[in-house]
Scaffold this motif. Structure first.
Motif, PDB file in Angstrom:
ATOM      1  N   ILE A 473      47.703  55.069  41.470  1.00 28.80           N
ATOM      2  CA  ILE A 473      48.141  54.953  42.861  1.00 28.80           C
ATOM      3  C   ILE A 473      46.981  54.459  43.716  1.00 28.80           C
ATOM      4  O   ILE A 473      45.878  55.018  43.675  1.00 28.80           O
ATOM      5  CB  ILE A 473      48.648  56.306  43.399  1.00 28.80           C
ATOM      6  N   TYR A 474      47.258  53.416  44.508  1.00 34.18           N
ATOM      7  CA  TYR A 474      46.276  52.914  45.466  1.00 34.18           C
ATOM      8  C   TYR A 474      47.012  52.240  46.616  1.00 34.18           C
ATOM      9  O   TYR A 474      47.797  51.302  46.406  1.00 34.18           O
ATOM     10  CB  TYR A 474      45.328  51.922  44.809  1.00 34.18           C
ATOM     11  N   PHE A 492      37.083  52.714  32.495  1.00 32.06           N
ATOM     12  CA  PHE A 492      38.363  52.869  33.176  1.00 32.06           C
ATOM     13  C   PHE A 492      38.303  52.292  34.589  1.00 32.06           C
ATOM     14  O   PHE A 492      39.259  51.668  35.073  1.00 32.06           O
ATOM     15  CB  PHE A 492      38.746  54.345  33.206  1.00 32.06           C
ATOM     16  N   LYS A 493      37.180  52.477  35.272  1.00 32.54           N
ATOM     17  CA  LYS A 493      37.033  51.917  36.611  1.00 32.54           C
ATOM     18  C   LYS A 493      37.025  50.391  36.574  1.00 32.54           C
ATOM     19  O   LYS A 493      37.559  49.732  37.476  1.00 32.54           O
ATOM     20  CB  LYS A 493      35.754  52.445  37.261  1.00 32.54           C
ATOM     21  N   LYS A 494      36.428  49.814  35.536  1.00 31.63           N
ATOM     22  CA  LYS A 494      36.470  48.357  35.403  1.00 31.63           C
ATOM     23  C   LYS A 494      37.909  47.877  35.212  1.00 31.63           C
ATOM     24  O   LYS A 494      38.304  46.828  35.720  1.00 31.63           O
ATOM     25  CB  LYS A 494      35.595  47.918  34.226  1.00 31.63           C
ATOM     26  N   TYR A 495      38.679  48.660  34.468  1.00 33.92           N
ATOM     27  CA  TYR A 495      40.089  48.336  34.262  1.00 33.92           C
ATOM     28  C   TYR A 495      40.846  48.389  35.587  1.00 33.92           C
ATOM     29  O   TYR A 495      41.649  47.496  35.901  1.00 33.92           O
ATOM     30  CB  TYR A 495      40.666  49.318  33.250  1.00 33.92           C
ATOM     31  N   LEU A 496      40.593  49.416  36.402  1.00 30.78           N
ATOM     32  CA  LEU A 496      41.241  49.527  37.710  1.00 30.78           C
ATOM     33  C   LEU A 496      40.785  48.419  38.651  1.00 30.78           C
ATOM     34  O   LEU A 496      41.557  47.933  39.481  1.00 30.78           O
ATOM     35  CB  LEU A 496      40.950  50.902  38.315  1.00 30.78           C
ATOM     36  N   GLU A 498      40.131  45.411  37.828  1.00 27.55           N
ATOM     37  CA  GLU A 498      40.892  44.213  37.490  1.00 27.55           C
ATOM     38  C   GLU A 498      42.339  44.310  37.973  1.00 27.55           C
ATOM     39  O   GLU A 498      42.937  43.304  38.357  1.00 27.55           O
ATOM     40  CB  GLU A 498      40.854  43.990  35.978  1.00 27.55           C
ATOM     41  N   ILE A 499      42.908  45.511  37.958  1.00 29.61           N
ATOM     42  CA  ILE A 499      44.306  45.672  38.368  1.00 29.61           C
ATOM     43  C   ILE A 499      44.458  45.547  39.876  1.00 29.61           C
ATOM     44  O   ILE A 499      45.294  44.794  40.383  1.00 29.61           O
ATOM     45  CB  ILE A 499      44.853  47.030  37.879  1.00 29.61           C
ATOM     46  N   PHE A 500      43.657  46.301  40.637  1.00 32.94           N
ATOM     47  CA  PHE A 500      43.819  46.371  42.091  1.00 32.94           C
ATOM     48  C   PHE A 500      42.914  45.409  42.848  1.00 32.94           C
ATOM     49  O   PHE A 500      42.993  45.336  44.077  1.00 32.94           O
ATOM     50  CB  PHE A 500      43.545  47.803  42.576  1.00 32.94           C
ATOM     51  N   GLN A 501      42.029  44.703  42.143  1.00 35.32           N
ATOM     52  CA  GLN A 501      41.109  43.760  42.786  1.00 35.32           C
ATOM     53  C   GLN A 501      40.260  44.458  43.841  1.00 35.32           C
ATOM     54  O   GLN A 501      40.130  43.994  44.981  1.00 35.32           O
ATOM     55  CB  GLN A 501      41.890  42.588  43.390  1.00 35.32           C
ATOM     56  N   ILE A 502      39.695  45.586  43.467  1.00 39.51           N
ATOM     57  CA  ILE A 502      38.840  46.377  44.357  1.00 39.51           C
ATOM     58  C   ILE A 502      37.394  46.174  43.923  1.00 39.51           C
ATOM     59  O   ILE A 502      37.102  46.180  42.722  1.00 39.51           O
ATOM     60  CB  ILE A 502      39.207  47.872  44.281  1.00 39.51           C
ATOM     61  N   PRO A 503      36.475  46.016  44.866  1.00 44.63           N
ATOM     62  CA  PRO A 503      35.065  45.927  44.479  1.00 44.63           C
ATOM     63  C   PRO A 503      34.645  47.163  43.685  1.00 44.63           C
ATOM     64  O   PRO A 503      34.899  48.295  44.097  1.00 44.63           O
ATOM     65  CB  PRO A 503      34.325  45.827  45.818  1.00 44.63           C
ATOM     66  N   LEU A 504      34.024  46.944  42.567  1.00 42.89           N
ATOM     67  CA  LEU A 504      33.677  48.046  41.672  1.00 42.89           C
ATOM     68  C   LEU A 504      32.696  49.009  42.321  1.00 42.89           C
ATOM     69  O   LEU A 504      32.738  50.223  42.069  1.00 42.89           O
ATOM     70  CB  LEU A 504      33.097  47.472  40.370  1.00 42.89           C
ATOM     71  N   THR A 505      31.829  48.504  43.170  1.00 41.25           N
ATOM     72  CA  THR A 505      30.825  49.355  43.810  1.00 41.25           C
ATOM     73  C   THR A 505      31.435  50.277  44.869  1.00 41.25           C
ATOM     74  O   THR A 505      30.828  51.271  45.249  1.00 41.25           O
ATOM     75  CB  THR A 505      29.737  48.490  44.448  1.00 41.25           C
ATOM     76  N   ARG A 506      32.642  49.934  45.352  1.00 38.85           N
ATOM     77  CA  ARG A 506      33.278  50.752  46.393  1.00 38.85           C
ATOM     78  C   ARG A 506      34.437  51.586  45.860  1.00 38.85           C
ATOM     79  O   ARG A 506      35.064  52.319  46.616  1.00 38.85           O
ATOM     80  CB  ARG A 506      33.787  49.847  47.519  1.00 38.85           C
ATOM     81  N   LEU A 507      34.720  51.476  44.576  1.00 41.33           N
ATOM     82  CA  LEU A 507      35.874  52.163  43.999  1.00 41.33           C
ATOM     83  C   LEU A 507      35.583  53.640  43.814  1.00 41.33           C
ATOM     84  O   LEU A 507      34.536  54.024  43.272  1.00 41.33           O
ATOM     85  CB  LEU A 507      36.238  51.523  42.662  1.00 41.33           C
ATOM     86  N   ARG A 508      36.523  54.456  44.271  1.00 44.36           N
ATOM     87  CA  ARG A 508      36.420  55.906  44.130  1.00 44.36           C
ATOM     88  C   ARG A 508      37.702  56.396  43.467  1.00 44.36           C
ATOM     89  O   ARG A 508      38.813  55.969  43.824  1.00 44.36           O
ATOM     90  CB  ARG A 508      36.245  56.549  45.496  1.00 44.36           C
ATOM     91  N   LEU A 509      37.570  57.302  42.464  1.00 45.11           N
ATOM     92  CA  LEU A 509      38.696  57.655  41.620  1.00 45.11           C
ATOM     93  C   LEU A 509      38.872  59.175  41.572  1.00 45.11           C
ATOM     94  O   LEU A 509      37.898  59.910  41.367  1.00 45.11           O
ATOM     95  CB  LEU A 509      38.472  57.099  40.205  1.00 45.11           C
TER      96      LEU A 509
END
Length: 660
Positions: A473-474, A492-496, A498-509
């Protein structure tokens, strides 16, 4: 120890000094031997020599007073640009136990060097001199030169002349048993050999692709090779027409004859068979045969092994005629023939009564009735069959149990010995396979009498436990995905990303255990540790992963607080009371939206409100814009700035919602 090191250093220096001469003259056998088998003081990079892999085989050489002695019985120095022996004394000491030497594809061109090398190898039994540029003309060897222990000599592709071969065999190789002279341009016309030329010990002769004529072969076998047992004449351009051989011509000792790729006619083959009545193996592959005739008027009773692969035989009747020609045939290799069927009107009990091994790989059969026809061969117990249109639609394990199910006498299939357990398992699978089909073969009823009527096994699809169905969910976007819990949080964050097109450095899970959350005993858990594996979170089907964005990093300020205060005081003194338009606009901005209490924006707002109060003070959270139906004020004691406090605040808000 010092003498040994000095000897090693001197050898290395000599090698380096002679590198320029090596390019012209070639290397010495002694230097190449030392570098390959004895120079263990070299660095790994020197030994590697721009190769990706380096193999160290055998034990280390043994150091004696006279020098290093190899423990290995085999020396292989191929493609090393070796042209001469070098230090013959060092070679004799190091190779005192060596029995096989392979120096093919080098630069030897002088027979004196070969004589010197063999004289330095007193116990060598096999030497490979193939693809060395020896002169084709006759070279007279010294009479005293003898190699009594040498029994195998390989001179493939050396362009050596027939006169040189005769000189070698007469003078220096009295006990040689095997000689390989393939791919040498011998004369195709008749060459009269000396009457005294006899090699009574020679039993194997290979002349593949040597363009030697049939008359020359007859002369060799008649005059000089009375005891030869194996002769390979493959890929020589023999005449395809019939050539009548003299009646007195007989080779009673010949056991194996290879005529692959020679395009010799079958009539000529039969003529040769009449002169080799004790022949047991015949190889006639790649000769473009299409049909076997039935009127040869001859039957060979000694031949047991026949190789006839890679021809153009299409009908099984031709194979049966081979059985009539060779009445005691036991092994038939007939792969790579476009055979369309294994059925004919001939009785295989008569034409192939002793056949126990059959290879019919890469044929064109397409019906199971052809496999049933093979079961009529009375002695067949070993079968090789892989690539056929019949087996192509089936998986590997299906091919195995179907073939075994049909062929009850097979004990070896495609090279594998069949165990009793494999036999029983395959027969049971055969029954279950055909129990649901209408086209039941006769073999099915035979097996049901043996094993009974077996019920089909329940088809249970077992999904691998490491694949879990979760919900991602995002920003009101939801995906139901199957994820591999063997991956790490970082993967897993790299996978997300690619799915949501979110900058990896700003992704919080955040991970939410669906069952625990519904029971009110658990809340969201942030995945903070990049190397932690997902399965350690005990993830189940239906669990959720909430994705959020971290705020942008604040822009760096180039002036300190004192400078800002001084600047504001100066502006106040000058009467400039104009406020920043940006601050004014921010004060007037008030957007009311509905967001989740677990979102990062809600938690960040708590942090901003907390920064306006002193430590150890009570912070009030306004939740009217979130959930108007709940109590408007929630008091939380704030002690630090950790994100865990923000999560506690969100969890407290959630619990309050549930009680209401």
């Amino acid at each position: 120890m010092g003498v040994q090191n000095l000897h090693t250093i001197n050898r290395k220096v000599n090698i380096q000094i002679n590198m320029a001469a090596t390019e012209v003259l070639g290397r010495s056998f002694s230097d190449a031997l030392y570098e390959r088998y004895c120079d263990f003081e070299s660095t790994f990079d020197d030994l590697k020599n721009d190769c990706d892999i380096v193999f160290f085989v055998g034990s280390s050489p043994k150091q004696t007073e006279s020098g290093l002695i190899l423990n290995a019985s085999t020396v292989v120095l191929t493609d090393e640009r070796i042209s001469h022996v070098g230090d013959s004394r060092a070679v004799a000491i190091s190779c005192s136990h060596v029995e096989l030497v392979d120096i093919s594809s080098n630069a030897f061109s002088d027979w004196h060097e070969i004589s010197l090398l063999l004289s330095s190898l007193p116990h060598v039994k096999t030497i490979n001199l193939s693809f060395n540029p020896f002169p084709s003309n006759l070279h007279i060897l010294p009479v005293e030169l003898q190699w009594p222990n040498l029994n195998t000599l390989c001179l493939n592709g050396s362009h050596i002349g027939l006169e040189m071969i005769i000189s070698l065999l007469l003078s220096s190789l009295p006990h040689v048993k095997t000689i390989n002279l393939s791919f040498n341009p011998f004369p195709s016309n008749l060459h009269i050999l000396p009457v005294e030329l006899q090699w009574p010990n020679l039993n194997t002769l290979c002349l593949n692709g040597s363009h030697i004529g049939l008359e020359m072969i007859i002369s060799l076998l008649l005059s000089s090779l009375p005891h030869v047992k194996t002769i390979n004449l493959s890929f020589n351009p023999f005449p395809s027409n019939l050539h009548i051989l003299p009646v007195e011509l007989q080779w009673p000792n010949l056991n194996t004859l290879c005529l692959n790729g020679s395009h010799i006619g079958l009539e000529m083959i039969v003529e040769l068979l009449k002169k080799t009545l004790n022949l047991e193996e015949l190889q006639i592959c790649s000769n473009d045969y299409t049909k076997i005739s039935s009127d040869y008027g001859f039957q060979h009773e000694s031949l047991k092994r026949l190789y006839i692969s890679n021809n153009n035989i299409t009908d099984w009747q031709s194979i049966c005629r081979l059985g009539h020609l060779f009445s005691h045939l036991e092994t038939l290799i007939a792969s790579d023939n476009p055979l369309e069927s294994f059925r004919s009107d001939d009785d295989v009990n008569i034409c192939l009564p002793y056949l126990h091994t059959l290879s019919v790989d890469k044929v064109q059969v397409s019906e199971w009735d052809d496999i049933v026809a093979l079961t009529k061969l009375p002695c067949l117990n070993a079968l090789r069959i892989h690539l056929t249109p019949l087996l192509k639609p089936y998986q590997k394990d299906e091919r195995f149990f179907l073939l075994l199910g049909y062929m009850k006498n097979i004990i070896k299939l495609n090279g594998s010995v069949i165990t009793a357990n494999e036999r029983e398992t395959s027969e049971r699978r055969f029954i279950r396979y055909y129990s649901q089909r209408d086209d039941k073969p006769q073999r099915y009823f035979e097996l049901t009498e043996k094993h009974g009527n077996l019920k089909p096994l329940v088809d249970i699809k077992i999904r691998a436990p490491y694949l879990i169905n979760v919900r991602l969910i995002y920003n009101q976007i939801t995906y139901d995905k199957e994820i591999d819990v063997r991956q790490t949080v970082q993967q897993f964050k790299k996978y997300l990303h690619e799915i949501f097109q979110i900058p990896l450095t700003r992704l919080r899970l955040f991970y939410v255990d669906d069952f625990a959350f519904s029971m009110g005993v658990g809340g969201p858990e942030e995945l903070k540790y990049p190397r932690r594996v997902l399965h350690t979170y005990n993830i189940h089907d239906g669990d959720q992963f909430h994705v959020d964005l971290k705020p942008d990093a604040p822009k760096p300020q180039h002036s300190n607080r004192t400078a800002d205060i001084t600047q504001r005081n100066k502006k106040s003194t000058d009467g400039n009371t104009t406020n920043s338009s940006t601050s004014s606009d921010d004060d007037k901005t008030n957007i009311s939206i509905e967001i989740s209490p677990f979102s990062f924006d809600s938690l960040q707002k708590l942090t901003e409100e907390k920064s306006t109060n002193n430590n150890n003070q009570t912070t009030t959270i306004e939740l009217d814009y979130l959930y108007p139906s709940i109590e408007k004020n929630i008091e939380i004691k704030v002690n630090d700035d950790d994100d865990d406090d923000l999560l506690l605040a969100a969890a407290a808000a959630c619990n309050n919602i549930k009680t209401k």
